[in-house]
Scaffold this motif. Structure first.
Motif: not given
Length: 651
Positions: A50-56, A97-99
């Motif tokens: 359950q990690w939010e992943y935002y590439p670039d 970015t990981y959240r």
């Protein structure tokens, strides 16, 4: 095939099966109970899912508050080895970015988050505040940085944001899951891990130092050098936890050292496998895999410092090449171990270690992204340590064999020396007895001959010239015979000294010696002086033999010192010796004779008699007492003999 050969094959198969079974059980236990992905521990909680992943994107906390973010991908940590696996183009370079949001209960001890290394630069925010920055994540100012870190988390709601970027490395993003727990649990877990890796690192390092030292001393045992390098490379490879936690700024070099040392260890294993299976498997086969391992050793440095900066997309196939190379090495180690163990049962345990290491490489490949240890190590590290222990046993066994052979040779040599010495001593004693008997038996007839010659000369017998010449020849040969008999007697008297050594006072001995030899100088009109120090010292030697040494020197000096000359004896002490100087004002010794005066039968005398024995036996006796004698002379002015003897150390 003989029954014994069949029995050895069955035993080898059982040992190999036992090795694989033991390794399988170990890996099963670690996979289920020391694995972040399967652990059910209530004290230590890996943050995997359950990690939010935002590439670039490098999103700030304010971006999430304002809603100015794109829709996230939901990933688990370990799902991607680098950025190239979730985007087109195959490049691991970029940003992300990981959240993750947490809700933590109240904990009096506080919460700690252990964050493993994030490849290859990161910036960390907790509840909107920046708490850590490793390297520089900005693309325009990117700076590589890898470091493990501990983060303190508050109770209640926690928002964890991790910005990452990579523009130089094979790995990128978050590869290993963070570990959450109470402060004492996290710190205790770290202590256990440091102890484990200290064992993995420093035990082989000690073996490497000892083995390389033995090789440097002998330089004829390549096994010691290979084993020492194997241990050294394994120690370097397992040093990475200490480097990552210390924060030493080694940059990409830390990764290069970690990977290169791993492949260097493989190259040493290939050499040891060849040594264990020589004459069983073709030499060319080992050479192929050795060259392959050497190429793998230099590949990380070439790739990171040269290839990747020029061709970033090459990273996409770099990981595949490395993985395939490891699989090929795994097959080589396992197959050579199996075949070699069947042919050479004496090396089956060590070859089983090779097979287990290859098995560990295989499991490491299969469980990639599904296994990370919580407390201890990775599968290949267990196998590497097992290899070090097994080859330590090999070196110990090899050393014991060499020591046993050396002891056997030494004992045999001592026996041979004892037998030869006893035989030689017996022969010399028999020769002495024979020479003594011959001298005694010849002395009587020689004396009778001389008596008759004297009788003929003193009688009034008329002799013509020819008869006189014959009688002169007989007289000369009789004198020569007497001289030779006397030489034999002197030789035996000097060679056999039956007395035991004793402690002798220097002052008392030389006072007595002066009184006993004073008659020689008085009879020849020579002034004789003795100079003694105030303090006394002790010699440990044979008293009579020591007396004859200095008596011979005095007699020699008196013979060559004219009437009215001077003879001086002086004694001086040094730290561990006494120096006795005997100086006369006689005719001296010519330079051409100086180098020969202590030689056997050398003499400057022209008359018949025993010649060239006095100074020879002086030198021999002094050296047998542990001392030395020297001489110097200025012809027509002086001659000085210096005798140095060791002082007795009283315990």
């Amino acid at each position: 095939m003989t029954k014994e050969a069949e029995r050895n094959i069955r035993i080898s198969i059982l040992i190999l099966a036992f090795s694989f079974l033991s390794a399988g059980i170990l890996f099963w236990v670690t996979y289920h109970y020391d694995n972040k992905y399967t652990s059910q521990s209530k004290r230590l909680c890996p943050l995997i899912d359950q990690w939010e992943y935002y590439p670039d994107h490098l999103y700030e906390p304010d971006d999430f508050k304002s809603g100015a973010v794109s829709d996230p991908e939901m990933v688990y940590i370990g799902q991607f080895g680098n950025f190239s696996q979730d985007r087109n183009g195959g490049s691991p370079f970029g940003t992300a970015t990981y959240r993750k949001c947490l809700t933590l209960a109240h904990e009096p001890q506080g919460w700690l988050l252990e964050l493993p290394e994030v490849f290859s630069a990161c910036r960390i925010f907790i509840n909107g505040e920046k708490v850590q920055e490793i390297g520089n994540v900005e693309p325009a100012h990117f700076q590589y940085g890898v470091r493990n870190t501990l983060l303190s988390l508050p109770d209640g709601s926690v928002e964890l944001i991790i910005q990452t970027s990579n523009f130089s490395h094979y790995y990128s993003g978050m590869t290993y899951p963070p570990l959450l727990g109470r402060s004492d649990d996290i710190l205790g877990n770290l202590a256990v891990r440091f102890i484990f890796y200290a064992l993995l690192c420093f035990f082989p390092l000690g073996g490497a130092a000892a083995s390389i030292a033995v090789w440097a001393h002998r330089q004829q045992e390549p096994l010691y050098l290979t084993y020492g390098l194997l241990c050294l490379f394994f120690s370097i490879h397992t040093l990475y936890p200490f480097i990552h936690w210390s924060g030493i700024g080694l940059g990409e070099f830390a990764y290069v050292a970690e990977d290169s040392s791993y492949f260097a260890m493989l190259s040493c294993m290939v050499l040891l496998t060849y040594w264990l299976t020589r004459r069983v498997l073709p030499r060319r086969l080992h050479m192929v895999f050795y060259l392959m391992s050497v190429i793998l050793c230099i590949m990380p440095a070439v790739s990171i410092y040269i290839l990747f900066p020029l061709f970033p997309n090459a990273i996409a196939w770099y990981g595949t090449v490395i993985s395939l190379a490891k699989l090929v090495m795994c097959i080589y180690l396992m197959s050579s171990a199996f075949y070699g163990a069947l042919k050479r049962s004496s090396s089956v345990w060590l070859l089983s270690g090779n097979a287990v290491f290859g098995f560990g490489i295989l499991l490491d490949f299969i469980t990639g992204g599904q296994f990370e240890p919580i407390r201890f190590g990775w599968q290949n590290e267990y196998c590497g340590f097992l290899m070090v222990v097994l080859f330590t046993g090999l070196i110990i066994q090899y050393n014991r064999k060499i020591i046993s052979e050396n002891q056997h040779l030494t004992q045999h040599l001592q026996e041979e020396v004892s037998l030869k010495t006893a035989s030689l001593t017996s022969m010399l004693n028999e020769r002495k007895k024979f020479l003594s008997a011959v001298a005694h038996d010849l002395k009587g007839p020689a004396a009778v001959i001389q008596t008759y010659i004297d009788f003929i000369r003193e009688s009034e017998v008329d002799m013509d010239e020819e008869m006189e010449r014959y009688l002169t020849v007989i007289d000369n040969k009789s004198a020569q015979l007497r001289d030779n008999i006397q030489t034999l007697q002197v030789f035996n008297a000097q060679d056999r000294i039956p007395e035991m050594p004793e402690c002798i006072s220097c002052l008392s001995f030389f006072r007595l010696f002066y009184e006993e030899t004073r008659s020689y100088t008085d009879a020849n009109g020579i002034y004789y002086d003795l100079s003694l120090p105030d303090q006394d010292a002790v010699l440990y030697c044979q008293r009579n033999r020591l007396f004859r040494v200095f008596e011979n020197i005095i007699l020699n000096a008196v013979e060559h010192t004219p009437l009215g000359g001077k003879l001086t004896v002086g004694i001086s002490y040094f730290k561990e010796s006494v120096e006795v100087t005997i100086m006369d004002t006689g005719e001296g010794i010519s330079p051409e004779h100086m180098d020969h005066i202590f030689e056997y039968q050398f003499s400057t005398k022209n008359h018949q008699g025993v010649r060239g024995l006095g100074l020879y036996f002086v030198k021999t006796s002094v050296e047998e007492m542990g001392g030395s004698i020297t001489a110097e002379s200025d012809p027509g002015i002086y001659t000085c003999f210096t005798v140095t003897l060791p002082l007795h150390v009283q315990g």
